[in-house]
Scaffold this active site. Structure first.
Site, PDB file in Angstrom:
ATOM      1  CD  GLU A   1      -0.937   0.733   3.651  1.00 31.10           C
ATOM      2  OE1 GLU A   1      -1.379   1.876   3.455  1.00 31.10           O
ATOM      3  OE2 GLU A   1      -1.083   0.097   4.714  1.00 31.10           O
TER       4      GLU A   1
ATOM      5  CE  LYS B   1      -4.381   1.554  10.525  1.00 32.08           C
ATOM      6  NZ  LYS B   1      -4.788   0.721   9.405  1.00 32.08           N
TER       7      LYS B   1
END
Length: 337
Positions: free
Chosen positions: A60, A194
């Site tokens: 990414e 996360k």
């Protein structure tokens, strides 16, 4: 009407002309055997690797544009690509450059994304706007995975994925990452979701999306900066070879099952779990006071934690390096089997 908010300086920095046409059919995914629209540009090195069957690992770029400060972001991006090459695969960092969907970036493009303050953070739904308006930007987990899948890449690596946000009973806030992971043939390697998220509901949502969650040498869901969330996961795998065998079994059976490989951060690299929770609660309180919500929430909380929790940037760097090494092993085994 959509306004063009980026100046033509992105063209000057990259040397690419701005495109004014929108990618058609991109939301459906473009298979390798099909012709790509002109806005979908695969670097020659990546094209050659895909043609020859050489392993390719997609990376990414939002971590470059919005995840870390310069020059740490550029140094990390270069090091991640180097890890892929040393492992015997070809790196394919995804991004939007002057309205072009890019699969594989040049050194100058990496540096432009790392330095520029005006670049966008681009998710899947933002891609048509970015293409039509000629924007440059870093692609999120969801957008990067979508692009990698469209290019025919089998392994995508990131740091941590998005998920279900805390307080879902008050506002339905679920990351675009989860449904894309659920429908992609390309697998995702990460350090879990996360740690600022509602991890239990994130795992439940992944199950709803029929995502196969694999714990690499762990029985519990990793939590990004923290090694162990305490939430059990059903399938543990102890080698990259096991993961490759599972991916190939899914592909032989032609099953529509997304695969998420969760690789916990090393114990020596994780942040102190107690300090992490304390700072996280303070960040959530501050965000509520400032009425931060929606897509602004994650970068706000992560920025707060970087500022107030020692070792966060170092942990982020350590975990994504580990993920890239594992993802490269998997990609290499998939091509060798």
């Amino acid at each position: 009407m959509v306004r063009r908010t980026q100046r033509s300086e992105n063209d000057q920095l990259t040397g690419h002309k701005t495109s004014s046409s929108v990618t058609r059919g991109f939301a459906e995914g473009v298979r390798r055997s099909e012709s790509h629209p002109e806005e979908f540009v695969i670097a020659e090195e990546v094209q050659e690797a895909l043609r020859k069957g050489t392993p390719v690992v997609a990376l990414e770029s939002a971590i470059i544009t919005h995840g870390m400060p310069y020059p740490i972001n550029l140094e990390l991006a270069q090091e991640l690509e180097s890890i892929v090459r040393k492992g015997g695969a070809i790196p394919a960092t995804t991004a939007l450059v002057s309205g072009k969907i890019r699969v594989g970036l040049s050194k100058s493009e990496l540096e432009m994304l790392a330095r520029a303050k005006w670049v966008k953070k681009i998710g899947p739904r933002d891609i048509p706007v970015a293409v039509a308006m000629g924007f440059s930007g870093g692609t999120t987990v969801a957008a990067s995975l979508h692009i990698a899948d469209a290019a025919g890449i089998r392994v995508f690596v990131t740091g941590g994925i998005g998920g279900v946000h805390r307080g879902m009973s008050e506002i339905l806030d679920i990351s675009q990452d989860l449904p894309v992971i659920g429908r992609a043939r390309c697998i995702t390697v990460c350090a879990g979701a996360k740690s600022i998220l509602d991890l239990r509901n994130t795992l439940e949502y992944l199950e709803t999306m029929s995502v196969l969650v694999l714990g690499y040498q762990t029985d519990t869901l990793p939590a990004f900066y923290v090694r162990d969330s305490g939430i059990p996961i059903e399938y543990r795998v102890d080698s990259a070879s096991d993961i490759a065998a599972i991916v190939e079994a899914r592909d032989r059976l032609n099953l529509d099952t997304g695969i998420l490989v969760t690789n916990p951060i090393a114990e020596c690299d994780q942040v102190d779990p107690a300090k992490h929770e304390k700072v996280l609660q303070a960040a959530l309180k501050k965000a509520a006071e400032e009425k931060i919500e929606g897509k602004a929430m994650t970068p706000y909380i992560l920025a707060y934690m970087q500022k107030n929790l020692p070792g966060v940037i170092e942990a982020n760097i350590a975990l994504i390096k580990s993920n890239v090494a594992l993802g490269t092993q998997i990609a290499t085994l998939l091509k060798q089997r």
